[in-house]
Write a protein that holds these residues in place. Structure first.
Motif, PDB file in Angstrom:
ATOM      1  N   TYR A 177     -39.465 -63.916 -19.806  1.00 18.69           N
ATOM      2  CA  TYR A 177     -38.310 -63.919 -20.778  1.00 18.69           C
ATOM      3  C   TYR A 177     -37.533 -62.862 -20.919  1.00 18.69           C
ATOM      4  N   VAL A 178     -38.195 -61.696 -20.833  1.00 22.46           N
ATOM      5  CA  VAL A 178     -37.499 -60.490 -20.715  1.00 22.46           C
ATOM      6  C   VAL A 178     -36.377 -60.430 -19.702  1.00 22.46           C
ATOM      7  N   SER A 179     -36.782 -60.812 -18.403  1.00 19.70           N
ATOM      8  CA  SER A 179     -35.836 -61.060 -17.213  1.00 19.70           C
ATOM      9  C   SER A 179     -34.858 -61.931 -17.409  1.00 19.70           C
ATOM     10  N   MET A 180     -35.148 -63.128 -18.123  1.00 19.29           N
ATOM     11  CA  MET A 180     -34.147 -64.185 -18.660  1.00 19.29           C
ATOM     12  C   MET A 180     -32.896 -63.456 -19.265  1.00 19.29           C
ATOM     13  N   VAL A 181     -33.306 -62.900 -20.522  1.00 15.85           N
ATOM     14  CA  VAL A 181     -32.588 -62.548 -21.471  1.00 15.85           C
ATOM     15  C   VAL A 181     -31.810 -61.193 -20.951  1.00 15.85           C
ATOM     16  N   ALA A 182     -32.500 -60.289 -19.783  1.00 16.27           N
ATOM     17  CA  ALA A 182     -31.856 -59.248 -19.028  1.00 16.27           C
ATOM     18  C   ALA A 182     -30.471 -60.051 -18.261  1.00 16.27           C
ATOM     19  N   ILE A 183     -30.770 -61.058 -17.704  1.00 21.01           N
ATOM     20  CA  ILE A 183     -29.832 -61.791 -16.870  1.00 21.01           C
ATOM     21  C   ILE A 183     -28.561 -62.162 -17.720  1.00 21.01           C
ATOM     22  N   PHE A 184     -29.101 -62.851 -18.857  1.00 21.40           N
ATOM     23  CA  PHE A 184     -27.909 -63.439 -19.829  1.00 21.40           C
ATOM     24  C   PHE A 184     -27.278 -62.207 -20.080  1.00 21.40           C
ATOM     25  N   LEU A 185     -27.821 -61.096 -20.818  1.00 19.87           N
ATOM     26  CA  LEU A 185     -26.992 -59.996 -20.992  1.00 19.87           C
ATOM     27  C   LEU A 185     -25.980 -59.125 -19.963  1.00 19.87           C
TER      28      LEU A 185
END
Length: 166
Positions: free
Chosen positions: A43-51
């Protein structure tokens, strides 16, 4: 987007976008490295991708087109935009064609390469790219002339000091 560019300035948005992308790349790398230990890191990686994408869309996506158009006078502007477009698409092509091979080679550290490049781009933009908001071509050219003259004066001063010491 244009309202935000006119309000905040091109250089500040460009630098903010680059720094946001850099931080996102670091978070993606950490997330991928720790994914085997903590399942929630996905989830952290997914949020980082969106950011990462959001910061790109705020800064490095559109801002270079504003800056290139404002750095050149009417005569060489079409050629400068053509060169910028070629560089943009060539780099996109290279990343698209090579990413899978680089990811296979680097594993979870693949985004560290992007982070390193983003740091170089940030430092270059911080030290070399002027703010073009509200400035005419002549004012922007004068900024570059002052930098060139001050660098030349510093070189001459250093040469003079060396000759006095000898």
């Amino acid at each position: 987007q244009v309202f935000l560019v006119e309000k905040a300035g091109r250089r500040s948005l460009f630098l903010a976008g680059l720094m946001g992308m850099l931080i996102s790349a670091v978070v993606m790398t950490v997330g991928l490295v720790l994914l085997s230990q903590f399942a929630w890191m996905s989830y952290v990686s997914m949020v980082a991708i969106f950011l990462f994408v959001i910061f790109f869309e705020v800064g490095p996506g559109p801002i270079p087109w504003f800056i290139v158009a404002e750095l050149f006078s009417q005569g060489p502007r079409p050629a400068a935009i053509a060169v910028a477009g070629f560089c943009n698409w060539a780099c996109n092509f290279i990343v698209g064609m090579c990413f899978q091979y680089i990811a296979d080679l680097c594993g979870p550290y693949v985004f560290a390469i992007f982070g390193g490049l983003l740091l170089i781009f940030f430092l270059f933009a911080y030290f070399k790219v002027p703010e073009t908001k509200g400035k005419s071509f002549e004012e922007i050219a004068a900024v570059f002339r002052r930098k060139k003259l001050s660098a030349k004066a510093m070189t001459e001063l250093q040469d003079l000091r060396r000759s006095e010491e000898a």
